[in-house]
Structures are given as structure tokens and as C-alpha cells.
Design an enzyme around this catalytic site. Structure first.
Site, short mmCIF file in Angstrom:
data_model
loop_
_atom_site.label_atom_id
_atom_site.label_comp_id
_atom_site.label_asym_id
_atom_site.label_seq_id
_atom_site.Cartn_x
_atom_site.Cartn_y
_atom_site.Cartn_z
N PRO A 2 -19.31 17.92 -11.42
CG PRO A 2 -21.44 18.50 -12.07
CD PRO A 2 -20.08 19.04 -11.92
CD GLU A 3 -14.77 13.67 -11.83
OE1 GLU A 3 -14.27 12.67 -12.35
OE2 GLU A 3 -14.27 14.23 -10.83
CE LYS A 61 -15.94 15.01 -16.93
NZ LYS A 61 -14.72 15.83 -16.82
NE ARG A 301 -8.77 20.66 -13.05
CZ ARG A 301 -9.80 19.95 -13.50
NH1 ARG A 301 -9.78 19.45 -14.72
NH2 ARG A 301 -10.87 19.76 -12.76
#
Length: 324
Positions: A2-3, A61, A301
Site C-alpha cells: 500500500p502506498e 504510508k 526494486r
DNA sequence: AGTAGCACCTGATTGC
DNA sequence: TGCAATCAGGTGCTAC
């Protein structure tokens, strides 16, 4: 996972349901979910039980419940925070039901919080708040509050300039009206790291995660590995606007989700995944120029970008680079 | 000081 | 079919 848009969707959902409720009891189903608290499960339960949730706040976040005395009236500041981070796979789910009628907890339910809610929509007077987290990178925590450096409200969902101590090192998020844009852009343009790693650095501008980093870089036509010090002020500004724009748009659609690992407090998915231009589209044609979207690991990433639209160097300030 | 690398977890998917 | 390797939306600690 979740961002900012996903966490804000969760925060707003929680706020509408649990503001004003009182924590009746807590059931920790996996001790490690409160690993940040030195006193572990007993201390967590002791600190939270009996407290009233005044508001649900968020910066980037990072999220927290403002806790006040159960008989508090007026707008006195919170005396403590129940902070929470969703990590890669965390969810909050709210059941509007009597405690003894709540469904069996999900296998990945790490904590269940029983709330006394005089205004529960169903009229039952009860809510059950589940913290579910498959990968267990998320956590719940209880801690004291510290003041913001600028005296402005700490983040979304609060009018107090107080935030949990563990969140003090996190920069204001990209959608925070009190973000110091000039200072943030200056910090984005410093150092030797690739710009993608810099915009993922939550201590500068928070809220941007791996999906929206790729989307913002695609929109701004900037190569993820362009060195931060090679960014012009104008490019940095364009990138920030792109990040704000894509996250605001995602927020308006309830966030991005590919599967059941991200859902809002009612268990529903957001719809933004169908709007993504770069993330998850490795090998597909760029919607702007038709070139294939590249996929490679940058800074550990997975990273997606268009090698034609997003040059490693600014076209007028250095040699062209195919981005290979 | 700034930065790279890795550790922390579980489960789904991929490849042999 | 079975099993190992790989990958996933994040953060923070350690060591250079």
C-alpha cells in the site's frame, strides 16, 4: 504494497467507522505484530485498552489513531498514539457486528480489536477491527507524540501538530498542503543516487512507493537511474507534480490493487490498476511512443520505464542514452 | 554523511 | 507431479 493512495483510502474508511469508539479489549494473534514495543503484548494491551479513538491520522504510508481518555470532551490533544504501518501486505477490516457474532478471523489476522461504538451503523454498539497481514512486515505500535518542526498539522486527518515519535523522521507527504516544496525539491536534487531511489526515500517526501514512482517517472519522462544531482529544478518540479497527480487520481479511484492483498476496510478493491502506464507493463508498448516498456531491477526494486521517452540524461545536457 | 546491501516474513508463481 | 528458485506494492539496520 500500500502506498499513499491505498493508505489514505484505509485511513478515511477507518476514520468514518471508528472515530469516537472505545477500545474494549485487544486480542493479539501473532506477537510479532507489536514487536516495536519493548513491553510486547502485555504492554500494548495495557496501553490501548480503555482508550478512546479521537481521530485517525496519516503521514505518507504511516498511520496512527489518536488516543484520548475515554471520558474526554472537547478538543484536548491526544495523549498517546496507536500507530500502524501496513508494510507490504497489511489490511484493516472492520466488522459492524456484535463481538460474539464476528466472523472467524482470517488466517492472516494478526490482531483483533474489540471496539465499543455507541454510534455503530448497525446499532449493535460494537465494532470488530481486524489487522490482517500476510507477510508480517506491517506492525501495530503504541507510543508518545512529538511536535512537528513547523508547528503545522502533522498530516491528513488531524488538526494537531503532534505525530508519533517513530514517524518524526518521515517527511511530509506529496499531497500534504504543508509540504515545503522548495526544500523538498532541493533535497531531491542532491546526491549520487538514482532519482527513483531518491523519490522512494520517505524522509524527504513520503507516500511514494514502487508503483507510483514508476508512474511519476513515466509521466515526467525521466529515467529512473538519472543521478539526483543531474536533475534540473524544473525536472524535479515536474516529477513532484506528476507524483501528486498520479496519486491523487489513484486516490479518487480507491487506490491500486491487483489482488485480494490490497482491499479497503470493507474488503473492496480499488480500480486504478487499469490506469497504470508503466508499472506491471514490462514488454508492452508505451502508450506515448509505442516502444516496449523495459523491466529491470533498480536499487533492488522492479522498475518499469520507456527507454525512448525516458532518457537517462536530459536531452540537452548530456549524451543520449538508450537506457539499456 | 551518504549510500549500498541485506534482513525481516509468507505465499503464489515459475521453471526444471 | 514435485520441489526449488524467484518474486511481491516497505522499512530500517549495518557496514562501508
Amino acid at each position: 504494497m500500500p502506498e499513499l493512495p491505498e493508505v489514505e483510502t484505509v485511513r478515511a474508511g477507518l476514520e468514518s467507522l471508528v472515530s469516537g469508539t472505545v477500545v474494549e479489549s485487544v486480542e493479539i494473534r501473532r506477537d510479532s505484530c507489536v514487536r516495536l514495543l519493548a513491553g510486547g503484548v502485555p504492554e500494548f494491551c495495557a496501553l490501548v485498552t480503555g482508550e478512546r479513538i479521537r481521530a485517525v491520522a496519516r503521514r505518507g504510508k504511516f498511520m496512527w489513531f489518536e488516543l484520548v481518555a475515554p471520558d474526554a470532551t472537547g478538543a484536548e490533544p491526544p495523549r498517546e498514539a496507536l500507530s500502524a504501518h501496513l508494510g507490504m501486505s497489511g489490511q484493516f477490516r472492520v466488522h459492524d457486528t456484535r463481538w460474539d457474532q464476528a466472523p472467524d478471523p482470517h488466517p492472516h489476522c494478526r490482531a483483533r480489536i474489540f471496539l465499543r461504538a455507541t454510534n455503530a451503523p448497525s446499532g449493535s454498539g460494537h465494532l470488530v477491527l481486524d489487522f490482517i497481514d500476510q507477510r508480517t512486515f506491517g506492525y501495530l505500535h503504541t507510543e508518545g507524540l512529538v511536535s512537528t518542526a513547523d508547528g503545522a498539522p502533522a498530516g491528513a486527518g488531524t488538526h494537531h501538530s503532534l505525530l508519533p515519535a517513530s514517524v518524526a523522521h518521515i517527511g511530509r507527504d506529496a499531497l500534504d498542503p504543508n509540504l515545503d516544496v522548495e526544500q523538498s525539491l532541493a533535497r531531491w536534487r542532491r546526491g549520487s543516487r538514482g532519482i527513483k531511489q531518491v523519490i522512494l526515500d520517505q524522509s524527504i517526501v513520503s507516500g511514494i512507493g514502487n508503483i507510483y514512482a514508476d508512474e511519476a517517472l513515466w509521466t515526467a519522462r525521466i529515467h529512473p537511474e538519472r543521478p539526483a544531482h543531474a536533475m534540473s529544478k524544473r525536472q524535479a518540479s515536474t516529477l513532484l507534480v506528476a507524483a501528486q497527480s498520479v496519486m491523487a487520481s489513484a486516490l479518487s479511484q480507491g487506490g491500486t490493487s491487483f489482488d485480494s492483498l490490497y482491499v479497503n476496510v470493507n474488503g473492496e478493491s480499488g480500480y486504478f490498476s487499469r490506469s497504470l502506464e508503466a508499472y506491471g507493463r514490462g514488454g508492452e508498448a508505451c502508450s506515448r511512443c509505442g516502444s516496449a516498456i523495459r523491466l529491470a531491477t533498480v536499487g533492488g526494486r522492479s522498475t518499469h520505464w520507456c527507454a525512448r521517452c525516458q532518457r537517462r540524461w536530459a536531452p540537452r545536457s548530456g549524451p543520449l542514452d538508450s537506457g539499456a
